[in-house]
Design a protein around this motif. Structure first.
Motif, PDB file in Angstrom:
ATOM      1  N   TYR B 297       0.755  -1.260  -0.024  1.00  0.00           N
ATOM      2  CA  TYR B 297      -0.181  -0.166  -0.080  1.00  0.00           C
ATOM      3  C   TYR B 297       0.827   1.277   0.027  1.00  0.00           C
ATOM      4  N   ARG B 298       2.016   1.205   0.832  1.00  0.00           N
ATOM      5  CA  ARG B 298       2.675   2.327   0.807  1.00  0.00           C
ATOM      6  C   ARG B 298       3.494   2.664  -0.196  1.00  0.00           C
ATOM      7  N   GLN B 299       3.806   1.437  -0.984  1.00  0.00           N
ATOM      8  CA  GLN B 299       4.865   1.687  -2.331  1.00  0.00           C
ATOM      9  C   GLN B 299       4.094   1.445  -3.444  1.00  0.00           C
ATOM     10  N   ARG B 300       2.520   1.730  -3.153  1.00  0.00           N
ATOM     11  CA  ARG B 300       1.857   2.047  -4.314  1.00  0.00           C
ATOM     12  C   ARG B 300       1.935   0.858  -5.168  1.00  0.00           C
ATOM     13  N   GLY B 360      -1.253   0.091  -5.383  1.00  0.00           N
ATOM     14  CA  GLY B 360      -1.269  -0.065  -3.875  1.00  0.00           C
ATOM     15  C   GLY B 360      -2.472  -1.028  -3.538  1.00  0.00           C
TER      16      GLY B 360
END
Lengths: 496, 496
Positions: B297-300, B360
């Motif tokens: 999610y954070r690194q999409r 993400g």
């Protein structure tokens, strides 16, 4: 409502497991009964940040068949979404019959968080709450089950939870300045929530406030409410099948002031226009319209125009004259045919909500939601109860369009029976026009009298002061085109 | 290509009227032939700013039945759109069979304007152009007619037009700093356009460069090309109906390197896992997955996972174990049933494009686009030519997903014939499971041999090195769950 909630009770794991084992099994089975009966379900979770919505939803859906539900995350509206009525994006996402939509946040932040943080006025807040109540009532009237949960925690508890999230490097990014600010202004938010909960706690879609300080307590309550609500909905659907309620004697009152429109039989149809004068007026009006279209665009005013009328009354040609000269990037003609299976599987207004223009744009509906009270009524595609409440639903819908800032125009293109016959015959006898005439047109013609009753009812019940009908005498097509175009121009001029 | 265009010719009104009268009438009639034959049409207008796209489109659509076309304005991609593959938003808007979509700008600014103004690299530009060629070929192979117009004006002419717009107070707002800058850097844009026109000028979707300094000249050319292209498309459709081309002997080569996957008959099915070890592994893996989900999610990074397999192989239960513990806001299970009428009216990949996740996010397809080469092939829902080219189309599709940055995972859940029978009988004999088994399942079972051929073809032809199949031995459900989960974990770990 919130201050009365007990935020102390806890539940040990063993008790929780014992309490929910049967409930979870029930839920697994009940979802298939819902599907069989084609009951659409909306389960929404709202409440305080960090109250545990994510993990609660994750738990609930493990008991559901993934083929049958969808989780809808609701973020702040995008710029695109803000260019529509506030309920637009929510209407677009209602589930089809037999399906379950689980909303992780919903339309409610738009009457609570936005009120506190974006300074939404009281008036606007109350208006939106009324819209929400109408929205939910329209859905439940249509057989939707709506289960609303509000997850409640105390200020202290919320702070502790935020701190815990912020400490863990994997979850720290989820805690924003906004969250801290909200915790600080807990009281202010609490008041906004309280009022929201009270005003939108309707019998057809009541709130369930869930104390969420203890996850076991919260989950047990949620499973209990879910199973109970679904059971009731299924029982009600089964009961209605065996003993269908008698249709109401009268149409549901709209609640909005109505304006008087002549009955069809009183409309004079001998108006005509001189062809030379017509050509001249048409050109001038098209030029005026093009200028006004530019102004609409720049002032971001949306226009929703509806064309209804007898078959062969000239809707197509009339629309064409109206749009000549308009910039095609700024308008759209929305042709309405019989609903597709997917459209039938939703509330009948769904497809019209989806087709609304952005602000600054013009949508021209070639036939519309008024099909509900005409063809659907006459052909029995909806029940008597359904079309009788449709007048009020339509008035609510158009009221929301006006509140959003739209200009709503409604044209009834009127001709008499003989003129229709002449035009039908002309179409039959002209090869290039033959595609325009179908057996269905002839069948509809035989029901002229029934339609006349329905149209008169429609004109009477839905000519609100904010969206009145304009009867366009169309025996002379040229006259009709100029009349519609000038009505359009006048309405726009009054606003830009 | 552009420097060779004659930008001097003009046409007087009388000549224009005489030239186009018949063409316009033809267009009015031909649109109904298109509709009857259910031929979908994409007409796109690209070219220089201020070349007159708006007024040209306004002119063209006056000859069309508003019930049958839609003008698609294309703006810069929104943030939401940028979180998808660049063709995503265009795929979502392709017309249904028998309908006309008129694109005011299209996918082409994303390989021309973005290249000059946003520094899109050459490599990325060429890749996108290849994607566009594949996109357009997939559509024309499917019977779509694509007519592409490039409106060409000179630098001097453009400047004059911008000045004229800027002088009029009603149109001044339409001229932005960007427009002036583009005019100033006309040469640079010209080179980018030139390369775009050359590389995307395919036989199935050729460019028509329209000198647009003189509106009469431009319109006459556009009407001529439109009528001619539509005539040809209709003639080709009629010819194909009378003399259907022989299906290709071989499947279309994918062009991508393939990796070897065992044939179904060589897959050992005696793997099993100890129940205690299973419980332990499951818990650990679910925890690892939850952590990785956060990182995705954070690194999409988007993930697209496909579950295919024999009926009763355990897809549902396998997916359920995989998603336990995932944050429901970050994944979606997309169940694929038989296509709806609306889906059938589009290219078969359309509904899968529409269902792609944002970056993400994780989308898990419970059945997928591989239906094309399994059930549709076997039941004759598509032609032999169609499924034979589908392997290459699917490889192209998945390549685009990978180029966008997605992790693509594909699981074939394998059991043998006897095991399926055991599970079918079990479902029949267990009341809570009976909803899972239908007559269709029994009918499919009779076609096991045909499916085995089709699945072996599929595994062989679509195991590309960027998106290989993983065969999941599912005789032991617990073994299968751990294997799929760990394959998922490994793929994600290799990327975050």
């Amino acid at each position: 409502m919130l201050e009365k909630i007990n935020l102390k009770k806890t539940m040990i794991d063993a008790e929780y497991k014992q309490m929910t084992r049967a409930l979870k099994a029930d839920l697994s089975v009940l979802q298939h009964s819902l599907k069989e009966r084609k009951i659409p379900v909306i389960v929404l979770f709202d409440g305080w940040g960090a109250a545990g919505k994510g993990s609660i939803i994750a738990d609930v859906i493990l008991n559901l068949d993934p083929r049958n539900f969808k989780v809808m995350s609701t973020l702040d509206p995008t710029d695109e979404e803000r260019r529509h009525p506030f309920l637009w994006r929510h209407w677009c996402r209602i589930p089809a019959r037999g399906r379950i939509a689980i909303f992780d946040r919903s339309w409610y932040p738009e009457v609570s968080v936005e009120r506190v943080e974006k300074g939404l006025s009281d008036m606007e807040t109350y208006r939106r709450m009324d819209n929400i109540n109408a929205f939910e009532r329209q859905l439940t009237d249509d057989g939707y089950l709506i289960v609303k949960f509000f997850l409640h925690i105390s200020q202290k508890d919320q702070k502790k939870r935020l701190e815990r999230l912020a400490e863990d490097k994997d979850t720290a990014w989820r805690v924003t300045d906004k969250d801290w600010k909200r915790n600080k202004h807990y009281d202010k938010h609490c008041r906004a929530f309280d009022e929201m909960l009270e005003r939108t706690n309707t019998p057809n879609a009541p709130w369930h406030i869930v104390p969420s300080h203890d996850k076991n307590c919260a989950m047990a309550e949620i499973y209990r409410v879910l199973v109970e609500s679904i059971r009731e909905a299924i029982a009600a659907a089964d009961e209605a099948k065996v003993n269908p309620p008698a249709p109401p004697v009268q149409t549901r009152p709209s609640g909005y002031p109505l304006v008087k429109v002549p009955r069809l039989e009183d409309v004079r149809l001998d108006m005509a226009i001189d062809p030379v004068e017509y050509k001249d007026l048409l050109k001038k009006d098209q030029k005026r319209l093009a200028d006004l279209h530019n102004k609409l665009y720049r002032q971001r005013i949306p226009v929703v125009a509806v064309y209804e009328g007898w078959d062969a009354a000239g809707k197509g040609g009339n629309i064409r004259r109206l749009v000549t000269g308009l910039d095609p990037r700024g308008y759209e003609v929305v042709p309405i045919a019989s609903p597709t299976p997917d459209e039938l599987a939703h509330h009948y207004l769904w497809r019209f909500w989806k087709a609304l223009p952005k602000d600054g744009h013009v949508a021209i509906f070639d036939r519309s939601w008024y099909g509900r009270v005409m063809v659907e009524r006459i052909e029995g595609f909806c029940t008597e109860a359904e079309w009788k409440r449709a007048f009020a639903e339509i008035n609510e819908f158009e009221r929301e369009l006006c509140d959003w800032g739209a200009i709503v125009l409604k044209f009834w293109l009127h001709i008499d029976r003989d003129e229709q016959l002449r035009r039908f015959n002309d179409r039959e006898n002209t090869p290039e026009k033959r595609w325009k005439i179908t057996d269905e047109d002839w069948r509809n013609r035989e029901k002229w009298d029934q339609y006349e009753v329905a149209v008169n009812d429609m004109l009477r019940e839905t000519s609100t002061d904010f969206a009145p009908w304009t009867i366009v005498e169309s025996q002379d097509k040229k006259f009709a085109r100029i009349k519609a175009m000038e009505a359009f121009i006048d309405a726009v001029k009054a606003r830009v």
